[in-house]
Design a protein around this motif. Structure first.
Motif, PDB file in Angstrom:
ATOM      1  N   LYS A  41     -97.357 -30.017 -51.409  1.00 31.31           N
ATOM      2  CA  LYS A  41     -96.783 -28.852 -52.063  1.00 31.31           C
ATOM      3  C   LYS A  41     -96.684 -27.749 -51.006  1.00 31.31           C
ATOM      4  O   LYS A  41     -97.701 -27.170 -50.610  1.00 31.31           O
ATOM      5  N   ASP A  42     -95.458 -27.493 -50.518  1.00 32.63           N
ATOM      6  CA  ASP A  42     -95.264 -26.551 -49.418  1.00 32.63           C
ATOM      7  C   ASP A  42     -96.115 -27.006 -48.232  1.00 32.63           C
ATOM      8  O   ASP A  42     -95.938 -28.102 -47.728  1.00 32.63           O
ATOM      9  N   ASP A  43     -97.067 -26.187 -47.806  1.00 28.36           N
ATOM     10  CA  ASP A  43     -97.919 -26.588 -46.690  1.00 28.36           C
ATOM     11  C   ASP A  43     -99.292 -27.070 -47.169  1.00 28.36           C
ATOM     12  O   ASP A  43    -100.233 -27.191 -46.376  1.00 28.36           O
ATOM     13  N   ARG A  44     -99.411 -27.379 -48.458  1.00 25.57           N
ATOM     14  CA  ARG A  44    -100.679 -27.845 -49.028  1.00 25.57           C
ATOM     15  C   ARG A  44    -100.643 -29.353 -49.194  1.00 25.57           C
ATOM     16  O   ARG A  44     -99.602 -29.937 -49.489  1.00 25.57           O
ATOM     17  N   LEU A  45    -101.790 -29.986 -49.008  1.00 27.42           N
ATOM     18  CA  LEU A  45    -101.870 -31.444 -49.036  1.00 27.42           C
ATOM     19  C   LEU A  45    -103.048 -31.893 -49.895  1.00 27.42           C
ATOM     20  O   LEU A  45    -104.148 -31.345 -49.799  1.00 27.42           O
ATOM     21  N   GLY A  46    -102.835 -32.891 -50.739  1.00 29.50           N
ATOM     22  CA  GLY A  46    -103.898 -33.461 -51.553  1.00 29.50           C
ATOM     23  C   GLY A  46    -103.780 -34.971 -51.625  1.00 29.50           C
ATOM     24  O   GLY A  46    -102.690 -35.523 -51.425  1.00 29.50           O
ATOM     25  N   THR A  47    -104.888 -35.634 -51.895  1.00 27.50           N
ATOM     26  CA  THR A  47    -104.896 -37.097 -51.970  1.00 27.50           C
ATOM     27  C   THR A  47    -105.658 -37.535 -53.216  1.00 27.50           C
ATOM     28  O   THR A  47    -106.719 -36.973 -53.536  1.00 27.50           O
ATOM     29  N   GLU A  54    -108.588 -46.802 -62.433  1.00 22.64           N
ATOM     30  CA  GLU A  54    -109.518 -45.688 -62.595  1.00 22.64           C
ATOM     31  C   GLU A  54    -109.350 -44.699 -61.452  1.00 22.64           C
ATOM     32  O   GLU A  54    -109.254 -45.090 -60.280  1.00 22.64           O
ATOM     33  N   ILE A  55    -109.308 -43.421 -61.780  1.00 19.92           N
ATOM     34  CA  ILE A  55    -109.246 -42.371 -60.763  1.00 19.92           C
ATOM     35  C   ILE A  55    -110.663 -42.176 -60.226  1.00 19.92           C
ATOM     36  O   ILE A  55    -111.563 -41.767 -60.959  1.00 19.92           O
ATOM     37  N   ILE A  56    -110.864 -42.479 -58.940  1.00 23.98           N
ATOM     38  CA  ILE A  56    -112.233 -42.452 -58.403  1.00 23.98           C
ATOM     39  C   ILE A  56    -112.484 -41.299 -57.436  1.00 23.98           C
ATOM     40  O   ILE A  56    -113.627 -40.906 -57.213  1.00 23.98           O
ATOM     41  N   HIS A  57    -111.391 -40.740 -56.853  1.00 24.92           N
ATOM     42  CA  HIS A  57    -111.612 -39.711 -55.838  1.00 24.92           C
ATOM     43  C   HIS A  57    -110.354 -38.872 -55.665  1.00 24.92           C
ATOM     44  O   HIS A  57    -109.232 -39.356 -55.831  1.00 24.92           O
ATOM     45  N   ALA A  58    -110.558 -37.607 -55.338  1.00 30.17           N
ATOM     46  CA  ALA A  58    -109.446 -36.728 -54.977  1.00 30.17           C
ATOM     47  C   ALA A  58    -109.964 -35.710 -53.979  1.00 30.17           C
ATOM     48  O   ALA A  58    -111.145 -35.317 -54.011  1.00 30.17           O
ATOM     49  N   ASP A  59    -109.124 -35.300 -53.040  1.00 26.96           N
ATOM     50  CA  ASP A  59    -109.489 -34.229 -52.122  1.00 26.96           C
ATOM     51  C   ASP A  59    -108.287 -33.331 -51.906  1.00 26.96           C
ATOM     52  O   ASP A  59    -107.133 -33.769 -51.904  1.00 26.96           O
ATOM     53  N   CYS A  60    -108.549 -32.038 -51.742  1.00 32.37           N
ATOM     54  CA  CYS A  60    -107.472 -31.065 -51.584  1.00 32.37           C
ATOM     55  C   CYS A  60    -108.017 -29.833 -50.879  1.00 32.37           C
ATOM     56  O   CYS A  60    -108.856 -29.113 -51.451  1.00 32.37           O
ATOM     57  N   GLU A  61    -107.603 -29.633 -49.662  1.00 30.98           N
ATOM     58  CA  GLU A  61    -107.950 -28.440 -48.898  1.00 30.98           C
ATOM     59  C   GLU A  61    -109.451 -28.159 -48.906  1.00 30.98           C
ATOM     60  O   GLU A  61    -109.888 -27.045 -49.207  1.00 30.98           O
ATOM     61  N   GLY A  62    -110.246 -29.172 -48.591  1.00 30.24           N
ATOM     62  CA  GLY A  62    -111.680 -29.020 -48.489  1.00 30.24           C
ATOM     63  C   GLY A  62    -112.438 -29.180 -49.786  1.00 30.24           C
ATOM     64  O   GLY A  62    -113.673 -29.237 -49.788  1.00 30.24           O
ATOM     65  N   VAL A  64    -113.299 -31.570 -53.121  1.00 27.45           N
ATOM     66  CA  VAL A  64    -113.259 -32.978 -53.502  1.00 27.45           C
ATOM     67  C   VAL A  64    -113.673 -33.132 -54.957  1.00 27.45           C
ATOM     68  O   VAL A  64    -114.250 -32.230 -55.566  1.00 27.45           O
ATOM     69  N   GLY A  65    -113.355 -34.319 -55.525  1.00 25.71           N
ATOM     70  CA  GLY A  65    -113.771 -34.638 -56.881  1.00 25.71           C
ATOM     71  C   GLY A  65    -112.815 -34.102 -57.941  1.00 25.71           C
ATOM     72  O   GLY A  65    -111.617 -33.926 -57.692  1.00 25.71           O
ATOM     73  N   GLU A  66    -113.371 -33.807 -59.116  1.00 23.01           N
ATOM     74  CA  GLU A  66    -112.549 -33.392 -60.255  1.00 23.01           C
ATOM     75  C   GLU A  66    -111.761 -32.114 -59.966  1.00 23.01           C
ATOM     76  O   GLU A  66    -110.579 -32.018 -60.291  1.00 23.01           O
ATOM     77  N   GLU A  67    -112.396 -31.132 -59.346  1.00 24.80           N
ATOM     78  CA  GLU A  67    -111.711 -29.864 -59.095  1.00 24.80           C
ATOM     79  C   GLU A  67    -110.506 -30.065 -58.191  1.00 24.80           C
ATOM     80  O   GLU A  67    -109.461 -29.432 -58.367  1.00 24.80           O
ATOM     81  N   ALA A  68    -110.643 -30.964 -57.211  1.00 26.59           N
ATOM     82  CA  ALA A  68    -109.505 -31.270 -56.341  1.00 26.59           C
ATOM     83  C   ALA A  68    -108.374 -31.909 -57.145  1.00 26.59           C
ATOM     84  O   ALA A  68    -107.196 -31.585 -56.954  1.00 26.59           O
ATOM     85  N   PHE A  69    -108.730 -32.811 -58.046  1.00 24.96           N
ATOM     86  CA  PHE A  69    -107.728 -33.472 -58.889  1.00 24.96           C
ATOM     87  C   PHE A  69    -106.979 -32.438 -59.726  1.00 24.96           C
ATOM     88  O   PHE A  69    -105.749 -32.457 -59.825  1.00 24.96           O
ATOM     89  N   TYR A  70    -107.714 -31.490 -60.324  1.00 23.03           N
ATOM     90  CA  TYR A  70    -107.069 -30.476 -61.156  1.00 23.03           C
ATOM     91  C   TYR A  70    -106.168 -29.558 -60.328  1.00 23.03           C
ATOM     92  O   TYR A  70    -105.096 -29.153 -60.789  1.00 23.03           O
ATOM     93  N   SER A  79     -93.882 -33.212 -53.523  1.00 24.79           N
ATOM     94  CA  SER A  79     -93.493 -34.594 -53.219  1.00 24.79           C
ATOM     95  C   SER A  79     -94.741 -35.447 -53.096  1.00 24.79           C
ATOM     96  O   SER A  79     -95.849 -34.932 -52.909  1.00 24.79           O
ATOM     97  N   PHE A  80     -94.569 -36.731 -53.250  1.00 28.89           N
ATOM     98  CA  PHE A  80     -95.709 -37.634 -53.114  1.00 28.89           C
ATOM     99  C   PHE A  80     -95.258 -38.918 -52.423  1.00 28.89           C
ATOM    100  O   PHE A  80     -94.067 -39.250 -52.384  1.00 28.89           O
ATOM    101  N   GLU A  81     -96.217 -39.619 -51.900  1.00 28.31           N
ATOM    102  CA  GLU A  81     -95.968 -40.942 -51.329  1.00 28.31           C
ATOM    103  C   GLU A  81     -97.221 -41.780 -51.474  1.00 28.31           C
ATOM    104  O   GLU A  81     -98.337 -41.251 -51.489  1.00 28.31           O
TER     105      GLU A  81
END
Length: 481
Positions: A41-47, A54-62, A64-70, A79-81
């Motif tokens: 999203k623009d210059d932001r990146l998440g995984t 099952e959703i087991i992990h997410a990270d976004c700009e430092g 991790v976990g549920e908060e990153a997913f939200y 965009s996604f890949e």
């Protein structure tokens, strides 16, 4: 670690436009897929990592976990890949995907609302909110229901949650909620004991929540006869989340209007095994009676069918009973009528001839159709193109009115919703009779108000006089033919 080598026939490459990220994640989870998804999203990146659905992990700009997913799902564009990875990260998310997507949607709605109206959650008033107490022994289910009910704009506030009936009774005394959602099977004090205590000590509208199965149907009918206004299935991951949320919100809102002071336990005399309450025949019916019940209408429906079905044989009539319950309850209710009321009843699970003195059980949300088959009136599931109808009851009423005309009687009980009343209008125009349970006696009167306001009700009748009113309608029909 990303592996950039791709086999020749590894799959398809392409672009999906205008797709919501939560829809894509839901598809992956429902199919049990494994996927590592990188979102920009623009210059932001998440995984986001999905393993075996099952959703087991997410990270976004430092983060991790549920908060990153939200955070990622709050991005409305981007965009996604999908990327390949040789390692699976340590699990940081333990909630199921159903809860995660619902909570993400709730946060998106709240963020949008606050941005538009420039206010914070602390400034919102609770006075005009519906106050709900959730009772369920599963902490996860309590969270899911709470998230669904408190979505932005719902005007619903969850004022408390309890894990068993004993806790619930204490909280009801303390909080005086407007409505209680009540689980069936719980430790310490189960749902049956709980609703008895509620109706005796501090009556309020109760909606039963359960995952219905073959063995639970009779228990649900017992709950409705003990004072529960309605029943709704618990959310499941196998169905569309937003559709389930909409249905739950609708049922809770209408149930909350119930006047539980009008509830009376149905007194059905116990029949001896040798005693027969009706004398059905296989003769073709000449008249049709359709009895529709909704939230709060089960006690009156069971009373009415018990007294009505045995007396319709002389008028060459059949009875169709329409319930506001999940589809699997049609067969269970037909069996219940046989055992409880000794009346011949069959579910409308296939095309059936409308025989004199018989009762046929259908579900409010399942399209049904009346038609002639080899000069015999029949009832059965409507064709495929009817399945998407906005209000399926209309198909039953319009086809019944077209075939039976002035030989049709429709009885509307508590909570019997009739939509835009297209079907009722045709019944009225065709000379059929529309009889309402007296609104002041109904637990849920609002849907009946709409019928009266439209000028479609021929009469309002006290519950004790409904059978006589139907009989008089049949006599009147016979005189005019």
């Amino acid at each position: 670690m990303t592996n950039t080598s791709t086999p020749t026939d590894a799959g398809f490459a392409g672009t999906l436009k205008n797709i919501q990220l939560n829809d894509l994640i839901q598809m992956c989870c429902l199919s049990g897929s494994s996927l590592c998804m990188r979102v920009n999203k623009d210059d932001r990146l998440g995984t986001i990592f999905i393993v075996d659905g099952e959703i087991i992990h997410a990270d976004c700009e430092g983060v991790v976990g549920e908060e990153a997913f939200y955070q990622i799902l709050c991005w409305q564009t981007g965009s996604f890949e999908s990327i390949e990875t040789s390692t699976t990260p340590e699990r940081t998310i333990h909630q199921n995907y159903h809860f995660l997507i619902m909570e993400a949607a709730r946060r998106v709605d709240e963020a949008s609302l606050y941005a538009e109206e420039d206010f914070s959650p602390g400034e919102d008033s609770d006075e005009d909110h519906l106050r709900v107490l959730i009772v369920d022994d599963s902490p996860m289910m309590r969270k899911i229901l709470s998230s669904m009910l408190t979505t932005s704009g719902s005007r619903i506030k969850v004022v408390g949650m309890a894990g068993n009936g004993k806790e619930a009774i204490s909280l009801i005394d303390e909080l005086s909620p407007d409505l209680v959602t009540l689980d069936v099977n719980m430790p310490v004090m189960d749902g049956t004991s709980t609703i008895k205590h509620i109706m005796i000590k501090k009556p309020c509208p109760v909606v039963i929540t359960s995952n219905p199965g073959e063995g639970s149907s009779k228990a649900i009918f017992n709950f409705l006869e003990l004072g529960a206004v309605d029943f709704m299935s618990k959310p499941t991951k196998s169905q569309d989340i937003l559709t389930q949320q909409q249905k739950i919100l609708e049922r809770v809102r209408i149930a909350a209007t119930a006047n539980v002071g009008n509830f009376h336990i149905p007194r059905i005399p116990k029949a001896k095994d040798s005693e027969r309450f009706s004398h059905p025949t296989e003769g073709m019916c000449h008249r049709l009676i359709i009895v529709v019940s909704g939230p709060g209408g089960h006690p009156e429906q069971i009373r009415l069918l018990h007294d009505l079905v045995p007396v319709v044989t002389d008028s060459m009539s059949s009875v169709v009973a329409i319930l506001s319950l999940p589809s699997l309850f049609a067969d269970a209710f037909a069996s219940y009528l046989k055992q409880r009321c000794r009346c011949p009843a069959s579910p409308i699970d296939k095309q059936r001839s409308l025989a004199v003195g018989h009762c046929y059980v259908g579900i409010h949300g399942c399209p049904l159709k009346v038609k002639m088959n080899a000069e015999i009136p029949t009832i059965g599931p409507a064709d495929a193109e009817s399945s998407a109808e906005a209000f399926p009851l209309d198909r039953l009423l319009t086809t019944a009115a077209a075939l039976f005309k002035q030989r049709l009687t429709v009885v509307l009980l508590s909570g019997a919703g009739t939509g835009e009343q297209e079907g009722l209008r045709l019944v009225h125009e065709s000379g059929g009779r529309i009889i309402l349970q007296e609104r002041v006696s109904a637990m849920v009167a609002k849907p009946l108000d709409a019928v009266v306001e439209a000028g479609l009700a021929d009469m309002e009748v006290r519950p004790a006089d409904l059978v006589r009113a139907v009989q008089e309608s049949l006599v009147q029909q016979a005189r005019t033919l």
